[in-house]
Motif scaffolding. Structure first.
Motif, short mmCIF file in Angstrom:
data_model
loop_
_atom_site.label_atom_id
_atom_site.label_comp_id
_atom_site.label_asym_id
_atom_site.label_seq_id
_atom_site.Cartn_x
_atom_site.Cartn_y
_atom_site.Cartn_z
N ILE A 1 -36.86 30.46 -20.43
CA ILE A 1 -35.67 30.88 -21.20
C ILE A 1 -34.66 30.02 -21.14
O ILE A 1 -33.70 30.09 -21.77
CB ILE A 1 -35.43 32.40 -20.94
N SER A 2 -34.43 29.44 -19.71
CA SER A 2 -33.04 28.87 -19.56
C SER A 2 -32.89 27.61 -19.88
O SER A 2 -33.80 26.71 -20.30
CB SER A 2 -32.88 28.79 -17.88
N ASP A 3 -31.65 27.02 -20.34
CA ASP A 3 -31.24 25.82 -20.72
C ASP A 3 -30.79 24.89 -19.59
O ASP A 3 -31.10 23.87 -19.51
CB ASP A 3 -30.05 25.93 -21.55
N TYR A 4 -30.23 25.45 -18.58
CA TYR A 4 -29.87 24.88 -17.41
C TYR A 4 -30.47 25.55 -16.18
O TYR A 4 -30.59 26.76 -16.06
CB TYR A 4 -28.50 24.54 -17.05
N THR A 5 -30.80 24.78 -15.10
CA THR A 5 -31.37 25.55 -13.88
C THR A 5 -30.73 24.90 -12.73
O THR A 5 -30.63 23.63 -12.59
CB THR A 5 -32.84 25.09 -13.97
N PHE B 1 -29.04 20.58 -9.69
CA PHE B 1 -28.68 21.41 -10.70
C PHE B 1 -28.93 20.46 -12.09
O PHE B 1 -28.41 19.30 -12.06
CB PHE B 1 -27.29 21.78 -10.99
N GLY B 2 -29.27 20.99 -13.21
CA GLY B 2 -29.40 20.22 -14.29
C GLY B 2 -30.05 20.84 -15.30
O GLY B 2 -30.26 21.91 -15.31
N ARG B 3 -30.40 20.05 -16.46
CA ARG B 3 -31.19 20.60 -17.58
C ARG B 3 -32.49 21.08 -17.20
O ARG B 3 -33.30 20.54 -16.47
CB ARG B 3 -31.38 19.45 -18.90
N THR B 4 -32.75 22.29 -17.64
CA THR B 4 -34.13 23.00 -17.03
C THR B 4 -35.38 21.82 -17.22
O THR B 4 -35.90 21.86 -16.37
CB THR B 4 -34.59 24.22 -17.81
N LYS B 5 -35.29 21.23 -18.23
CA LYS B 5 -36.71 20.34 -18.54
C LYS B 5 -36.38 19.49 -17.51
O LYS B 5 -37.46 18.94 -16.87
CB LYS B 5 -36.18 19.78 -19.79
N ASP B 6 -35.41 18.90 -17.26
CA ASP B 6 -35.46 17.96 -16.01
C ASP B 6 -35.65 18.37 -14.69
O ASP B 6 -36.39 17.72 -13.87
CB ASP B 6 -33.87 17.17 -16.10
N ILE B 7 -35.01 19.39 -14.38
CA ILE B 7 -35.38 20.12 -13.09
C ILE B 7 -36.92 20.16 -12.86
O ILE B 7 -37.55 20.05 -11.94
CB ILE B 7 -35.03 21.44 -12.92
N PHE B 8 -37.57 20.83 -14.10
CA PHE B 8 -39.10 20.97 -13.97
C PHE B 8 -39.80 19.88 -14.20
O PHE B 8 -40.95 19.74 -13.30
CB PHE B 8 -39.54 22.21 -14.80
N THR C 1 -36.63 20.30 -4.37
CA THR C 1 -36.95 20.85 -5.69
C THR C 1 -38.42 20.37 -6.20
O THR C 1 -38.89 21.35 -6.65
CB THR C 1 -35.89 20.15 -6.80
N LYS C 2 -38.75 19.36 -6.10
CA LYS C 2 -39.99 18.87 -6.35
C LYS C 2 -41.16 19.70 -5.96
O LYS C 2 -41.88 20.29 -6.42
CB LYS C 2 -40.30 17.35 -6.03
N ARG C 3 -40.85 19.90 -4.57
CA ARG C 3 -42.10 20.56 -3.63
C ARG C 3 -41.97 21.95 -4.19
O ARG C 3 -43.01 22.66 -4.14
CB ARG C 3 -41.71 20.51 -2.37
N TYR C 4 -40.86 22.67 -4.47
CA TYR C 4 -40.73 24.00 -4.65
C TYR C 4 -41.07 24.30 -6.29
O TYR C 4 -41.92 25.59 -6.34
CB TYR C 4 -39.03 24.39 -4.82
N VAL C 5 -40.94 23.43 -7.00
CA VAL C 5 -41.22 23.69 -8.42
C VAL C 5 -42.72 23.38 -8.74
O VAL C 5 -43.45 23.80 -9.56
CB VAL C 5 -40.26 23.11 -9.70
N SER C 6 -43.38 22.65 -7.91
CA SER C 6 -44.76 22.26 -8.05
C SER C 6 -45.51 23.30 -7.29
O SER C 6 -46.60 23.26 -7.03
CB SER C 6 -45.09 20.83 -7.61
N GLY C 7 -44.94 24.34 -6.52
CA GLY C 7 -45.28 25.26 -5.96
C GLY C 7 -46.06 24.86 -4.57
O GLY C 7 -46.75 25.63 -3.85
N ILE C 8 -45.58 23.76 -3.65
CA ILE C 8 -45.99 23.42 -2.65
C ILE C 8 -45.36 24.52 -1.47
O ILE C 8 -46.13 24.60 -0.50
CB ILE C 8 -45.80 21.94 -2.27
N PHE C 9 -44.15 24.81 -1.81
CA PHE C 9 -43.73 25.95 -0.78
C PHE C 9 -42.74 26.84 -1.84
O PHE C 9 -42.39 26.73 -2.87
CB PHE C 9 -42.75 25.30 0.13
N GLY C 10 -42.74 27.96 -1.19
CA GLY C 10 -41.92 29.07 -1.80
C GLY C 10 -42.21 30.27 -1.37
O GLY C 10 -42.10 31.07 -1.15
#
Lengths: 231, 688
Positions: free
Chosen positions: A192-196, A207-214, A222-231
């Motif tokens: 749903i978000s435009d920025y994350t 911080f950046g556009r949602t597309k970029d962050i993910f 960030t990379k490790r978090y969004v890819s589910g390595i930790f969290g």
């Protein structure tokens, strides 16, 4: 704390990060709900409409009228559905019954709840289902015409169906309002978000556009978090 | 294991296809030990159930004895004549109780009229404004004042309030003893209860409601007024009605200051007139009436009327609370709607819609009407009808202007004004109570001496000491505790751990609630008619102990139930998961964890019991006794009754009056301190 974050108008900005990273604390600064916790101290500046809202002499009541909030657990008042919606307008001086009725209808329509409850505005709000209660809370927040809506994990207490409805609603809302949402659920932020913004241990890591962050995170964490390595 | 035991055992477990029991194959545990465990289990449950049965039986017997003794009056006077007759004059055979019933309601109404707003204000202050430190002073203070014996309040009413009223209204009060004095004393007595119950219900409102309201730009006060009080309304109503119920049944303090004239005030709102209450009449006349006479029976009929009133008030309280909760969706509505309700539903719905629109207007009109009427009634007593009307209009106008003014001021300033006025109210309440205590201790000091404590009274108590009364009070306390503790704690454990939603449990709950609201003087009459007269014990220590124990029983059951239910379920689950039986879990895990709360509640109730006068004045206490000893079937002296006796019968015994009050207060304070010490230690130990 090291946070520098722009909130863009008519966009959905999502804050993600593991528990205890300070997302909710940060969002509560935006309408000074943080004041309710005893012994809170704020440092730094938050600009809203060109004003620093963290100044001690800020009119927090007026601020909260403009910056509404939806909470983690649906918290309708134990009153009728109608009284829940008219609470805010009455507080801010609307008295005319006709006007109040219009506000009730309009807010419930905006929150996509009108069709479900229009015949039972006089029953207790607590008789609604969890998802309906949360939409009622959104309608209640809309009743005083805010500019910004803060959502503090609005779907974490809801089932998937109700969650889908709230997400759909958020997308509809951003046309007229600015939405900031805190979420545990990375996929929700992505949908749903435009920025994350990704927060970790009280810092805004990226911080950046949602597309970029993910899809193309710059920060290793960030990379490790969004890819589910930790969290 | 005998064959007999085996069959019982098989019944219990309903497994034995493979002869497991005979061979003792259940996880290496011998069949005998399992059998013993089941037997203990059954016994424990049986004993606990029996205690609950006793409690229910007590209520049954109270109603039975009071009704039985009032039969003569019902048949000879007639219920209608009794209730509507205007003249109460037993000497000339006139038994019309209407002025007594009206008097009861007037005194109670006056008390609640000032105690409810003040109490609610203090509760709001504690909840909204007070810092944790102030809170930690105010709350125990409240408990302490709830523990001051009613006879002491009556005494203070006589020595402080009545002279004060005479000074303020010299032209209107002929005696000082008046409806006004009664309502003031009663209201002050009711304050601690109202404060603590309504504060509890304010504090129980979920934080999320507050947050939702504040997030929309409401001030703290707006939130409290519109959301928190709205959500807590059932609790506040309960506080009010609990206060009313207790006030209606209050005996000693009221009787000591109302003047006890069995007539209607003239005009009906003349707060300066003397009035007499139901409880006052019973307490005043029971001593003079001859057992078996019509007068005697008529007094029991008064008690029956009182009991019916109090039970009705309490019952309607429960209904009101249930209905508000249902309306707010906190508890489910009964799913079956009657046909009539279904047919009516379009009508009720449209009515709701209309009433919703005009509700606020109606409430507004009601408030103005009330303010006008109240101002008129009070001021017309001073300056006549026309002056009263003028003042009434003035009061309504002031209300109107202040509302407009508050709108102009803006919510933030209104909040400041409201909270600081509440602060003033709190200060005033605290000041009154502290002054009360100070008077007793300052004036009681001169009487204190070794002689006063250790010697018996002489010259009807005007001289000499109070040793027999001290001993008597301590004996009463011990006896009451010995009887009430096992019964109360066992019943409480049953209600918390074993009670299911069965018919028996529902009846038991109702009975406990009913007993809890029953006025202490009714227990006194019950004790008198059963123990003193029927059993032929005469006035005796044991009679007083039993009567007091029955009186505190429901409170102990309630506090025990609460304390036991507060033990986290995880604890008992952990124990059950290791194979402990229910009773083992309760006795080894749950009860030890709950003991702090149980004992605190127990001590507080016993503390309240020993300050009571009404239950012992017809069962145990005599005015004069020089010997001291532990004789169960002998009458005793007791501090509260001694104080009452000195105040009402021995003019000029001022020093000894204050001294007696001081010693009584000291015992109460020691018990209170012990209770809070135990609570604190236990809270630290278990940490929830």
């Amino acid at each position: 704390m090291d946070i520098n974050i722009p909130i863009r108008k008519n966009c959905i900005t999502a804050l993600i990060g593991p528990s205890g990273c300070g997302k909710s604390t940060l969002i509560r600064v935006f309408n000074r709900m943080c004041d309710l916790v005893e012994g809170t101290k704020t440092e730094g500046i938050v600009f809203f409409d060109g004003e620093n809202i963290c100044k001690p002499n800020t009119d927090v009541l007026a601020l909260r009228k403009k910056v509404g909030m939806i909470f983690q657990k649906p918290n309708p008042f134990p009153m009728t559905i109608k009284d829940n919606i008219t609470y805010g307008p009455k507080l801010h001086g609307v008295k005319d019954q006709k006007e109040l009725d219009e506000i009730v209808e309009e807010s419930l329509k905006k929150a996509a709840l009108w069709e479900e409850v229009k015949d039972r505005l006089h029953v207790s709000a607590l008789s609604l289902s969890g998802g309906q209660q949360q939409r009622l809370c959104i309608a209640r927040a809309l009743s005083i015409n805010p500019e910004v809506i803060l959502m503090d994990e609005p779907t974490s207490a809801l089932d998937p169906m109700a969650t889908a409805k709230i997400e759909e609603l958020s997308l509809e809302l951003k046309k007229n309002y600015t939405v900031v949402t805190v979420t545990h659920n990375m996929q929700q932020a992505r949908r749903i978000s435009d920025y994350t913004g990704f927060m970790y241990l009280g810092r805004l890591e990226e911080f950046g556009r949602t597309k970029d962050i993910f899809e193309n995170p710059q920060n290793e964490l960030t990379k490790r978090y969004v890819s589910g390595i930790f969290g | 294991m005998t064959p007999d035991e085996q069959s019982v055992f098989k019944d219990k477990l309903a497994i034995d296809q493979d002869g497991i029991i005979e061979k003792g194959l259940i996880a290496g545990i011998s069949p005998r030990s399992i059998y013993n465990r089941l037997k203990t289990e059954d016994r424990a449950k049986l004993i606990l159930t029996a205690t609950v049965v006793i409690t229910v039986a007590v209520l049954f017997f109270i109603i039975l004895f009071i009704s039985y003794n009032s039969l003569d009056a019902i048949t000879q006077i007639g219920m209608w004549e009794f209730l509507t007759g205007a003249s109460w004059s037993p000497g000339s055979g006139a038994y019309g109780a209407s002025s007594l019933i009206v008097g009861t309601f007037l005194v109670t109404g006056g008390a609640i009229l000032f105690a409810l707003p003040v109490g609610l204000g203090v509760a709001i202050y504690i909840n909204d404004v007070a810092s944790p430190r102030v809170k930690s002073v105010l709350k125990p203070l409240c408990e302490l004042f709830a523990g001051i014996p009613s006879v002491v309040y009556g005494f203070l009413g006589i020595v402080v309030l009545v002279p004060l009223l005479l000074d303020i209204f010299p032209n209107h009060l002929s005696y000082g003893y008046s409806w006004l004095a009664g309502s003031l004393v009663l209201g002050i007595m009711a304050l601690p209860t109202i404060i603590s119950v309504s504060q509890d219900s304010l504090a129980a409102v979920p934080r999320s409601y507050r947050e939702a309201s504040m997030a929309m730009g409401a001030t703290k006060w707006e939130t409290t007024r519109k959301v928190v009080m709205h959500s807590a309304v059932s609790g506040i109503a309960a506080a009010a009605i609990l206060g009313i119920g207790r006030a209606i049944g209050e005996t000693m303090a009221v009787m000591m200051v109302t003047g006890n004239a069995a007539n209607f005030p003239e005009p009906l709102w003349n707060i300066f007139d003397r009035v007499r209450t139901l409880t006052g009449s019973i307490a005043l006349e029971m001593g003079e009436s001859v057992h078996g006479s019509l007068h005697y029976s008529a007094l029991f009929l008064l008690a029956l009327v009182l009991l019916v009133i109090v039970l009705t008030v309490n019952l309607s309280a429960r209904r009101i609370v249930r209905r508000t909760k249902m309306k707010m969706g906190e508890i489910a509505k009964p799913s079956r709607e009657t046909k009539i309700a279904q047919m009516m539903s379009p009508i009720t719905k449209s009515f709701e819609a209309v009433s919703d629109r005009y509700k606020e207007t109606a409430v507004k009109i009601a408030i103005y009407a009330f303010i006008f009427a109240f101002a008129f009634m009070i001021s017309s007593l001073f300056i006549g009808t026309y002056g009263g009307l003028a003042i009434g209009v003035l009061a309504a106008t002031i209300l109107f202007i202040s509302k407009k003014l508050s709108k102009m001021l803006g919510p933030k300033h209104v909040q400041k004004v409201v909270y600081s006025s509440l602060g003033v109210v709190v200060l005033a309440v605290v000041a009154i109570l502290v002054v009360f205590l100070a008077i007793i201790f300052v004036r009681g000091m001169p009487a204190m001496s070794m002689d006063f404590i250790t010697s018996p009274p002489s010259h009807s108590g005007a001289e000499g000491g109070i040793w027999p009364a001290i001993v008597g009070t301590l004996e009463l306390m011990l006896g009451t505790a010995l009887i009430a503790f096992p019964l109360g704690v066992c019943s409480g454990v049953y209600m918390s751990q074993y009670a299911k939603d069965s018919k028996f449990v529902r009846v038991a709950r109702q009975a406990i609630d009913a007993l809890k609201g029953t006025p202490s003087i009714i227990f006194g009459l019950f004790g008198m008619s059963m123990l003193v007269i029927m059993f032929g014990w005469g006035y005796s220590l044991i009679g007083g102990c039993i009567t007091l124990a029955l009186m505190v029983l429901p409170t102990i059951i309630k506090t025990t139930e609460e304390a036991v239910s507060a033990v986290p379920a995880e604890l008992s689950e952990a124990s059950a998961a290791m194979g402990a039986s229910k009773w083992q879990t309760i006795s080894k895990v749950v009860l030890p964890a709950a003991m702090g709360g149980v004992i605190t509640g127990f001590i507080l109730s016993v503390g309240r019991a020993i300050g009571e006068t009404a239950p012992i004045m017809f069962t145990a206490a005599v005015a004069f006794k020089t010997t001291v000893g532990f004789a169960l079937f002998e009458p005793i002296m007791a501090l509260p009754y001694h104080l009452y006796y000195l105040v009402s019968e021995v003019p000029g015994a001022t020093d000894n009056q204050y001294g007696t009050a001081m010693v009584l207060m000291m015992i109460v304070i020691v018990l209170f301190a012990a209770a809070s010490l135990i609570r604190r230690t236990y809270n630290k130990k278990v940490g929830w």
